[in-house]
Design an enzyme around this catalytic site. Sequence first.
Site, mmCIF file in Angstrom:
data_model
loop_
_atom_site.group_PDB
_atom_site.id
_atom_site.type_symbol
_atom_site.label_atom_id
_atom_site.label_comp_id
_atom_site.label_asym_id
_atom_site.label_seq_id
_atom_site.Cartn_x
_atom_site.Cartn_y
_atom_site.Cartn_z
ATOM 1 N N HIS A 392 0.160 -1.029 -10.103
ATOM 2 C CA HIS A 392 -0.557 -0.298 -9.149
ATOM 3 C C HIS A 392 -0.449 -1.146 -7.728
ATOM 4 O O HIS A 392 -0.645 -0.675 -6.728
ATOM 5 C CB HIS A 392 -2.086 -0.312 -9.587
ATOM 6 C CG HIS A 392 -3.242 0.137 -8.652
ATOM 7 N ND1 HIS A 392 -3.884 1.377 -8.598
ATOM 8 C CD2 HIS A 392 -3.896 -0.597 -7.679
ATOM 9 C CE1 HIS A 392 -4.711 1.613 -7.796
ATOM 10 N NE2 HIS A 392 -4.748 0.347 -6.911
ATOM 11 N N GLU A 393 -0.642 -2.523 -7.988
ATOM 12 C CA GLU A 393 -0.676 -3.307 -6.923
ATOM 13 C C GLU A 393 0.864 -3.201 -6.190
ATOM 14 O O GLU A 393 0.916 -3.572 -4.825
ATOM 15 C CB GLU A 393 -1.024 -4.800 -7.143
ATOM 16 C CG GLU A 393 -2.324 -4.947 -7.637
ATOM 17 C CD GLU A 393 -3.630 -4.237 -6.800
ATOM 18 O OE1 GLU A 393 -3.200 -4.296 -5.821
ATOM 19 O OE2 GLU A 393 -4.862 -3.803 -7.545
ATOM 20 N N HIS A 396 0.624 -0.803 -3.531
ATOM 21 C CA HIS A 396 0.333 -1.258 -2.394
ATOM 22 C C HIS A 396 1.187 -2.069 -1.745
ATOM 23 O O HIS A 396 1.410 -1.932 -0.267
ATOM 24 C CB HIS A 396 -1.098 -2.054 -2.432
ATOM 25 C CG HIS A 396 -2.174 -1.444 -3.000
ATOM 26 N ND1 HIS A 396 -2.504 -0.004 -1.953
ATOM 27 C CD2 HIS A 396 -3.027 -1.250 -4.119
ATOM 28 C CE1 HIS A 396 -3.559 0.313 -2.590
ATOM 29 N NE2 HIS A 396 -4.177 -0.346 -3.782
ATOM 30 N N HIS A 399 4.373 -0.360 -0.047
ATOM 31 C CA HIS A 399 3.702 0.359 1.111
ATOM 32 C C HIS A 399 3.725 -0.388 2.245
ATOM 33 O O HIS A 399 3.983 -0.137 3.240
ATOM 34 C CB HIS A 399 2.391 1.152 0.651
ATOM 35 C CG HIS A 399 1.946 1.997 1.545
ATOM 36 N ND1 HIS A 399 0.550 2.659 1.189
ATOM 37 C CD2 HIS A 399 2.255 2.734 2.742
ATOM 38 C CE1 HIS A 399 0.213 3.429 2.307
ATOM 39 N NE2 HIS A 399 1.415 3.445 3.393
#
Length: 600
Positions: A392-393, A396, A399
């Site tokens: 998940h991180e 980020h 991105h």
Amino acid sequence: MTNDHKLLKRSEVPEELTWDLTTIYADDQEFDRDLQAVKDAIPELAAYQGKVHQSSKDLLDYIEKSLEAELLIETAYVYSHLKNDQDTGEDKYQVMNQKALAVYTELEAAMAWFEPELLEIEDAHLEAFYVEQPELKVYKTYLDALRVQKGHVLDGAQEALLAEAGDVLRGSGQTFALLNNADLKFGKITTEDGQEVELTHGNYSTFIESSNPQVRKAAFETIYKRYMELKNTFASTLGNNIKVDNFNAKAHKYPSARNAAMSKNQIPEEVYDTLVGVVNENLPLLHRYLALQQKALGLEEMHMYDLHTPITGKAPFNITYEEAVQETFKALAPLGEDYLAILQECFDNRWIDVLENEGKRSGGYSSGGYATSPYILLNWQDDLSNFFTLVHELGHSVHSYLTRKNQPFVYGNYSIFLAEIASTTNENLLTEYLLNKYTDEESQKYILNSYLNRVKSTIFRQTQFAEFEHLMHTAAQEGTPLTQDFLAKTYAELNERYYKPVVQDPEIAYEWARIPHFYMNYYVYQYSTGMAAAIALSQKILTEGKPALDAYLAYLSAGRSDKPIEIMKKAGVDMTKADYLNDSMKVFEARLQQLEDLMK
């Protein structure tokens, strides 16, 4: 690496499992130099007041110099907050973080006149500026976004006054963070193997998933006991924070704090209302899942502390951090070689702070600035939940990496509305990978339940939080005092609607006291919209191949170069409509049916 019940001091954490912040500053003196450079720039920036609406050259010069100062203060702030978060009990970095915030506030105050003055420029006059100074054209999208706020920006003196009050207005959130992360101690509980262990934010998630009902009950009651003991304090910090949101909205002539928050990100409020409507329509699906959980766990009655327990009991497999690193590359392979190369850079260059230690901020996040690496904070435990947190991180961080690589600083970040989509797309790809790798029945049950639990925790639970957040803001706007009694009663009623088949343990009425995101002004709804969009995007990538991947990577690289809604349309998801939400519910129902069939 294995779970170690001993909580390490920061100095005891192996260096290779800590983030390398020397790539930002070689030493703390460099932080001080950047901070001083920003202070020196402040009077120069203030001197442009009264000039930028008259001269295209002055407008260009001001923008470039202000962005240069903002880049420096962003870098200093990122360094100080990362240093502070790795050990919130270290006074030195608390002071550094407060100094950076103070200079940030001073800079904002010195530049507060700019938006009001920009709005004085007539459209035709500004178009003439672009002709006179062609270099201004790169900032057109930036200036257009600022001019959308016309009617909501005060005069320069008023904006400067509000900016100077920024430190004071942020005080409640800072108090909550220090109390929650540094000062709050929960006491000890007895684990499944009979050990007495100190309960922390980091290991709570492991104990609440325990297959032993006494362990999860003890963890639940122990952690909430402390919040309930301080319920008036937490009601005060949260209530004051809500008042600040409403005050800022009123001061800038918005009808509500929600309208203010969403308008600034160019998101129509209908997106929020559609989310709440679709989720409430599908609460029977959530209740059906809860009924399956209760039956599978063999419980006569289901309590709030039973919700996170894997219904197959103990996990059929665990995963160490080292194993998770290797598996990450396989799970995210559909995102292409360029994406995987960025992941390799992350692991090779120590962008991740892995282990929990005394005083470390709880939870996990990705953070950084335009001039820094996109760092990740974890509090690792050897389980599937932490593996999902890692990917998940990483979503980020990649991105952020691609945005900064492909956009100038002025567009080098992204709207919070887009932030959770990249991270949860990774989660969905990991789910597909695990279902294909672990094909035995017990593993399939475990992975399917993990997926359903994450949708429950993200789409359903975060929408519940969003509803509560809006209820708080609306009540405060109408003059209702946000006392602990009001907050507990309101939250308990909402929780009962969402988790109707579950015993409403009295502690759950105080869950609001421990949610950091309630201090972030209409952030949480974006977890829900983000995951629903991510389900759609991950399916496109897996089924459509390169065209869908190219569109997805373009989204990751877009930053603020266009409106968030338009960026997502180009990626293949129209978030102004309910279709993507309804589609996510169909996937949830299909996987729920699959799990129900396996459980038979």
